[in-house]
Design an enzyme around this catalytic site. Sequence first.
Site, mmCIF file in Angstrom:
data_model
loop_
_atom_site.group_PDB
_atom_site.id
_atom_site.type_symbol
_atom_site.label_atom_id
_atom_site.label_comp_id
_atom_site.label_asym_id
_atom_site.label_seq_id
_atom_site.Cartn_x
_atom_site.Cartn_y
_atom_site.Cartn_z
ATOM 1 C CB SER A 1 2.589 1.838 -38.863
ATOM 2 O OG SER A 1 1.714 2.178 -39.989
ATOM 3 C CE LYS B 1 9.345 4.211 -42.849
ATOM 4 N NZ LYS B 1 7.964 4.353 -42.877
ATOM 5 C CD GLU C 1 17.112 3.577 -48.412
ATOM 6 O OE1 GLU C 1 18.304 3.077 -48.187
ATOM 7 O OE2 GLU C 1 15.900 2.852 -47.893
HETATM 8 C C1 LIG Z 1 7.077 3.767 -43.816
HETATM 9 C C2 LIG Z 1 5.758 3.165 -43.112
HETATM 10 C C3 LIG Z 1 5.093 2.115 -43.389
HETATM 11 C C4 LIG Z 1 5.804 0.982 -44.010
HETATM 12 O O1 LIG Z 1 7.015 0.535 -43.626
HETATM 13 P P1 LIG Z 1 7.129 -0.757 -42.820
HETATM 14 O O2 LIG Z 1 8.439 -1.050 -43.115
HETATM 15 O O3 LIG Z 1 6.518 -2.083 -43.484
HETATM 16 O O4 LIG Z 1 6.408 -0.450 -41.453
HETATM 17 C C5 LIG Z 1 3.931 1.870 -42.593
HETATM 18 N N1 LIG Z 1 3.237 2.935 -41.906
HETATM 19 C C6 LIG Z 1 3.916 4.134 -41.885
HETATM 20 C C7 LIG Z 1 3.329 5.140 -41.176
HETATM 21 C C8 LIG Z 1 5.182 4.369 -42.537
HETATM 22 O O5 LIG Z 1 5.662 5.615 -42.173
#
Ligand SMILES: *Cc1c(COP(=O)(O)O)cnc(C)c1O
Length: 396
Positions: A377, A89, A111
């Site tokens: 992610s 993020k 938000e």
């Molecule tokens: C917020 C988040 C997501 C989901 O958000 P996307 O916009 O779909 O990427 C996925 N993995 C993690 C670790 C997150 O913090």
Amino acid sequence: MSYNVNEKGFYGKFGGAYIPEMLFPNVEELRQNYLQIMQEPEFQEELQGLLRDYVGRPTPLYFAKRLSEKYNTKIYLKREDLNHTGAHKINNTVGQVLLAKRLGKTRIIAETGAGQHGVATATVCALMGLECIVYMGAIDIERQAPNVARMKMLGAKVVAATSGSKTLKDATNEAIRDWISNPLDTYYIIGSVVGPHPYPDMVARFQAIISEEIKWQLQEKEGRQNPDYVVACVGGGSNAAGAFYHYLDVPEVKLVAVEAAGLGIDSGESAATSVLGKIGVIHGSRTLLMQTEDGQVTEPYSISAGLDYPGVGPLHAHLYDSKRAIFESVTDDEALQAVLELTRLEGIIPALESAHALAAIHRIGAKPDDIVVLNLSGRGDKDLTTYLNRFDLNGK
Ligand SMILES: *Cc1c(COP(=O)(O)O)cnc(C)c1O
């Protein structure tokens, strides 16, 4: 077939900017300026410097040997979990805060649902000395206490949204209300590839660094830029958009988007938006969203707070509709099993969101010589309480 946004902000039949008239000046100011600012050499120099020295990029592309052996294919993990603040993020928040500064804004609003985007925003605002207000549903404030504490430590003001279901959707309404009342000095940072044009395109471009790095890293390791598969989880869709971006127009690279099935697709407790959703408008964008017969937005459910969103970004709706990407969905239990598996095979504790992508690997039909890049992610620190409650770790 084009997978890029057109001039009106559409991906096929999805996207656009369905906003109240009072929001038009703010969104229009951004639309007219974002591409030009992002192309300025000084902007790029500052952005690339921060991504390198502050965020910690490039993140490694790690060959997961034991996981590969288990699934009899070659699996590389793109380690977004190693970014500062623990997920992808921050790639986007660094970019948008720099853009807000170029537009002369001094006050940042956002938000957040699980708090990850709020933490990433508060972090960069602290770094830049900018005022930061984060709207969060009252129920989420209770559920996500550690992230609320982080945001406060970082100097952000966390404002509770007390209307409706007191969750993300209500926090979004509060943030929009704030933006309408403060159009001149305030910039609204959206955390995924959702919202009115130009947000989905802008956020995808900031996250595109992920696939840009994969290309040269894979070239170094395997002598080719294109894997056979790129796999990523999808909440709003930003980490997947970043991992797919430079492969969208390379048809031989198969793109796999993994959504949260919650307790099961047909259980009524799910967040598998593309399979269950119908076309509608949510947060300023025409996309697929989960709704009742009469068009009320359905409350989504997933064990993972980051995938618990009733819509999906317009790019992903288009990837689904055009069949450019393969969509899979994974239940809470399958994701939890994948958490433990990665932890024990590779010594990496993944975020619950990322574990959804991991749990889909055995379904994609990858062959022994295929190269699968999986976008990890985020890291699992934020999910430890869930893991301790769900796993019996005594003596195991
Ligand atoms: C917020 C988040 C997501 C989901 O958000 P996307 O916009 O779909 O990427 C996925 N993995 C993690 C670790 C997150 O913090």
